[in-house]
Design a protein around this motif. Structure first.
Motif, PDB file in Angstrom:
ATOM      1  N   UNK A 107       4.064  -6.920 -12.321  1.00 21.93           N
ATOM      2  CA  UNK A 107       4.869  -7.347 -11.178  1.00 21.93           C
ATOM      3  C   UNK A 107       4.037  -7.225  -9.900  1.00 21.93           C
ATOM      4  N   UNK A 108       4.177  -8.213  -9.031  1.00 21.01           N
ATOM      5  CA  UNK A 108       3.418  -8.196  -7.780  1.00 21.01           C
ATOM      6  C   UNK A 108       4.153  -7.392  -6.713  1.00 21.01           C
ATOM      7  N   UNK A 109       3.380  -6.887  -5.776  1.00 18.91           N
ATOM      8  CA  UNK A 109       3.916  -6.193  -4.598  1.00 18.91           C
ATOM      9  C   UNK A 109       3.102  -6.656  -3.393  1.00 18.91           C
ATOM     10  N   UNK A 110       3.760  -6.808  -2.274  1.00 19.31           N
ATOM     11  CA  UNK A 110       3.081  -7.238  -1.058  1.00 19.31           C
ATOM     12  C   UNK A 110       2.091  -6.185  -0.594  1.00 19.31           C
ATOM     13  N   UNK A 111       1.098  -6.593   0.207  1.00 12.77           N
ATOM     14  CA  UNK A 111       0.155  -5.618   0.764  1.00 12.77           C
ATOM     15  C   UNK A 111       0.892  -4.544   1.570  1.00 12.77           C
ATOM     16  N   UNK A 112       0.279  -3.366   1.651  1.00 12.81           N
ATOM     17  CA  UNK A 112       0.849  -2.250   2.413  1.00 12.81           C
ATOM     18  C   UNK A 112      -0.049  -1.990   3.610  1.00 12.81           C
ATOM     19  N   UNK A 113       0.554  -1.871   4.789  1.00 23.43           N
ATOM     20  CA  UNK A 113      -0.219  -1.561   5.993  1.00 23.43           C
ATOM     21  C   UNK A 113      -0.846  -0.182   5.860  1.00 23.43           C
ATOM     22  N   UNK A 114      -1.930   0.034   6.590  1.00 29.93           N
ATOM     23  CA  UNK A 114      -2.591   1.332   6.586  1.00 29.93           C
ATOM     24  C   UNK A 114      -1.641   2.434   7.010  1.00 29.93           C
ATOM     25  N   UNK A 115      -1.628   3.539   6.275  1.00 23.63           N
ATOM     26  CA  UNK A 115      -0.767   4.671   6.583  1.00 23.63           C
ATOM     27  C   UNK A 115       0.696   4.460   6.212  1.00 23.63           C
ATOM     28  N   UNK A 116       1.016   3.383   5.493  1.00 25.73           N
ATOM     29  CA  UNK A 116       2.401   3.092   5.115  1.00 25.73           C
ATOM     30  C   UNK A 116       2.612   3.292   3.619  1.00 25.73           C
ATOM     31  N   UNK A 117       3.847   3.042   3.169  1.00 23.33           N
ATOM     32  CA  UNK A 117       4.172   3.258   1.759  1.00 23.33           C
ATOM     33  C   UNK A 117       5.390   2.432   1.368  1.00 23.33           C
TER      34      UNK A 117
END
Length: 162
Positions: A107-117
């Motif tokens: 399953x795909x997941x969108x990119x995560x910003x730095x320092x995020x979750x």
């Protein structure tokens, strides 16, 4: 003529500078944290053309599939840079600690910003039905400029009928 050559040279230098300073998703440290789980349905059905997947693989081929849910408590980006696209996967490993196995679901997941979750992220879909006892594992892959790179895994210590 010299002015045109200087302008072209300056434009090429600017493009190289831009490419060299663009943050590269290879530098990200994306991890699986906390607890994860998988749930496999009891009903099994044959799909000759396979079932649509997202993530690294679009289709795992014609086989028997059952409904499945995979989840992770936390998927964390511990770097300053945005990650690439992510692929969260359920694998069947031949033994605990194995590094190669069979991909059952992706399953795909969108990119995560730095320092995020992502917190308590859950994906539903279909997983390949093996009808064998294997060690389940959740894997996380990130798409970088050099292709898909393995990032982290959560291994289950008990073998189960997958």
């Amino acid at each position: 003529m010299k002015a045109i050559t200087r302008n072209i040279t300056a434009a090429i230098a600017a493009i190289f500078t831009l490419v060299a300073t663009t943050p590269d998703s290879q530098a990200t440290k994306v991890t699986l944290d906390g607890s994860g789980y998988y749930d496999l349905g009891r009903e099994v059905k044959f799909y000759g053309g396979g079932v649509k997947q997202t993530g690294r693989y679009r289709n795992l081929g014609g086989d028997y599939y059952h409904k499945a849910t995979i989840s992770m408590q936390w998927i964390t980006n511990r770097s300053r840079y945005v990650s690439g696209d992510l692929s969260f996967e359920l694998w069947a490993m031949p033994f605990y600690g194995a590094t190669k196995g069979i991909v059952l679901m992706t399953r795909s997941a969108n990119p995560i910003k730095g320092g995020s979750y992502y917190f308590e992220k859950k994906w539903r879909g279909y997983a390949v039905f093996l009808d064998e006892y294997r060690y389940p594992e959740l894997n996380l892959w990130e798409y970088t400029r050099k292709g898909w790179k393995w990032k982290d895994a959560l291994s289950f210590r008990q073998n189960n009928l997958l």
